[in-house]
Design a protein around this motif. Structure first.
Motif, short mmCIF file in Angstrom:
data_model
loop_
_atom_site.label_atom_id
_atom_site.label_comp_id
_atom_site.label_asym_id
_atom_site.label_seq_id
_atom_site.Cartn_x
_atom_site.Cartn_y
_atom_site.Cartn_z
N TYR A 11 -7.59 6.65 12.98
CA TYR A 11 -6.27 7.22 13.25
C TYR A 11 -5.17 6.50 12.46
O TYR A 11 -4.00 6.86 12.60
N LEU A 12 -5.50 5.48 11.69
CA LEU A 12 -4.48 4.80 10.91
C LEU A 12 -3.95 5.71 9.80
O LEU A 12 -4.69 6.54 9.27
N PRO A 13 -2.68 5.56 9.42
CA PRO A 13 -2.11 6.41 8.36
C PRO A 13 -2.88 6.30 7.05
O PRO A 13 -3.48 5.26 6.74
N GLU A 14 -2.82 7.36 6.26
CA GLU A 14 -3.52 7.38 4.97
C GLU A 14 -3.01 6.31 4.03
O GLU A 14 -3.73 5.86 3.13
N THR A 15 -1.77 5.90 4.21
CA THR A 15 -1.15 4.91 3.32
C THR A 15 -1.49 3.47 3.69
O THR A 15 -1.01 2.54 3.06
N THR A 16 -2.31 3.27 4.71
CA THR A 16 -2.67 1.92 5.13
C THR A 16 -3.39 1.19 3.99
O THR A 16 -4.39 1.70 3.47
N PRO A 17 -2.92 0.01 3.58
CA PRO A 17 -3.60 -0.72 2.50
C PRO A 17 -5.00 -1.17 2.93
O PRO A 17 -5.15 -1.78 4.00
N PRO A 18 -6.04 -0.90 2.15
CA PRO A 18 -7.40 -1.32 2.51
C PRO A 18 -7.53 -2.82 2.73
O PRO A 18 -8.30 -3.26 3.58
N ARG A 19 -6.76 -3.63 1.97
CA ARG A 19 -6.88 -5.08 2.14
C ARG A 19 -6.40 -5.52 3.52
O ARG A 19 -6.90 -6.50 4.07
N HIS A 20 -5.43 -4.79 4.09
CA HIS A 20 -4.96 -5.12 5.43
C HIS A 20 -6.04 -4.83 6.47
O HIS A 20 -6.20 -5.58 7.43
N VAL A 21 -6.76 -3.74 6.26
CA VAL A 21 -7.87 -3.42 7.16
C VAL A 21 -8.95 -4.50 7.05
O VAL A 21 -9.50 -4.94 8.07
#
Length: 439
Positions: free
Chosen positions: A218-228
């Motif tokens: 459910y995270l936004p599409e713009t979420t940076p992968p490195r943050h995940v």
């Protein structure tokens, strides 16, 4: 109002208009889910195997660095895709081919839900002075409710419980600090038990990998992968390292033969009630994740049932098994689940190669063919490679015997599956298979 609380979706793709949240929720979720007795017992295992406290600390550190990295990489693969983990890897295994890991994960997640419920039920029974059957029913009802309500409630629950569990385990740490000065001397063991403990530590943490993207879809599409990646890594690593180090101290004190409740009672003395709360809450934080992911894995088998109904059915099934089983059966069941967990390493190897080549995406998952044979053949090759290196109470492979009972099966399965899949899924092979399917 109820529609706002109960998650409406099953395993369907989440459109951009419904995306919300921040990567920090992944930190609190994995931190909370790992602050419990299962992780503590993994730490206890080191001294039980004959390791010194120093060897156990190194095994815990190395195993968690490896496993938390793999978990975070798999979670990163789902960033911005809007799909849960196993529905997403249909793009790798195919729609029907993906039934294999989906079934295995349903079985595994439901099984660990059962084991955790049995441990937590004993703590609730001691805490409330209730019969065990009633205590198991109360705990199961709370866990089923979380699974029924779904994603939003689970994320909020884990955020709150991360703080509560941290306080309870900090109390255990402070009270148990004096035990360090009283640890008996132990001679270092050979490399075999050390390898076995590293494998146990790693397998506990990376067994969450098939769950990884379920809690970021459910995270936004713009979420940076490195943050995940970093939110998942730090949440898992901090919790497991902390709790397993406490377990190492308990094991070094010679308490490995005690039940989890008896162990923390010995540890906390007059303040045992707080440790019992930690066990009960830890069971709920882990099992909220277990029952939710078991449900999503079950739905990935294309069984036509609502998510809420599947969550309730799987939760009740786990409660009945925990209630009806005796201690010996639960021990045998746990050994079976540990044996079953060997499938995860080859699966991770395949998924990470597919991630590196850009084969994992929402579009490829939603339009996946029935079978993707490179992944299936690589999965079989990885499972076969595991067997000679296994060291369990149910089976020991020939190479494990040579390595003084050291278990390196997870590494063999991971590497062989990754290499075989990397070869079979070469870009030119993938394009040819794609053209054939279209034709």
């Amino acid at each position: 109002m109820a529609e706002d609380i109960v998650e409406a979706r099953g395993i369907e793709w989440v459109p951009a208009s419904e995306r919300h949240g921040r990567p920090s929720q992944l930190f609190t979720l994995w931190f909370s889910a790992n602050l419990g007795m299962p992780a503590l017992l993994v730490g206890v295992l080191g001294p039980v195997l004959g390791l010194s406290i120093g060897q156990t600390l190194w095994a815990v550190l190395l195993g968690n660095l490896l496993a938390s990295t793999l978990l975070a990489l798999v979670a990163q693969a789902g960033t911005g895709q809007g799909l849960a983990q196993l529905p997403l890897v249909r793009s790798v295994f195919g729609r029907l081919g993906n039934y294999v890991p989906s079934f295995l994960n349903t079985l595994s997640a439901t099984g660990w839900y059962t084991i955790n419920t049995a441990i937590g039920g004993e703590a609730v029974s001691r805490l409330l002075q209730w019969p065990l059957g009633w205590s198991l029913a109360l705990l199961a009802a709370a866990q089923v409710a979380l699974g029924y309500l779904g994603y939003g409630v689970i994320v909020r629950f884990e955020r709150i419980m991360a703080a509560v569990q941290a306080v309870l385990f900090l109390l255990m740490t402070v009270i148990g600090w004096h035990l360090v000065a009283h640890l008996p001397a132990a001679h270092p063991a050979s490399y075999g038990p050390f390898l076995l403990e590293v494998a146990a530590v790693a397998s506990y943490s990376f067994s969450w990998a098939p769950y990884a993207s379920d809690y970021g879809r459910y995270l936004p599409e713009t979420t940076p992968p490195r943050h995940v990646f970093w939110a998942t890594f730090t949440g898992s690593f901090a919790a497991t390292l902390w709790v397993e180090l406490l377990g190492a101290v308990a094991g070094a004190m010679g308490w490995g033969a005690l039940s989890p409740v008896a162990m923390v009672s010995r540890w906390m003395g007059a303040l045992t009630v707080w440790a019992l709360l930690a066990i009960a809450f830890g069971t709920m934080t882990a099992n909220a994740v277990n029952v939710y992911t078991a449900t999503l894995s079950f739905l990935t088998l294309d069984i036509r049932v609502r998510r809420t109904h599947a969550a309730a059915a799987l939760g009740v099934a786990g409660w009945i098994l925990a209630w009806s089983a005796n201690a010996h059966l639960l021990s045998d069941y746990e050994n079976f689940l540990l044996l079953l967990s060997y499938w995860v390493a080859p699966w991770i190897g395949i998924v990470l190669v597919a991630k590196a080549r850009g084969y994992i995406s929402k579009d490829q998952a939603l339009g996946a063919p029935r079978w993707r044979w490179p992944a299936l053949w690589a999965f079989v090759a990885g499972l076969i490679a595991v067997v000679p290196f296994m060291s369990t109470t149910l089976f020991e492979g020939p190479i494990a015997r040579i390595l003084d009972n050291g278990d390196t099966g997870y590494y063999a399965g991971f590497l062989v599956a990754a290499v075989v899949y990397g070869w079979l899924s070469r870009p030119e092979s993938r394009m040819a298979a794609s053209r054939s399917a279209q034709g």
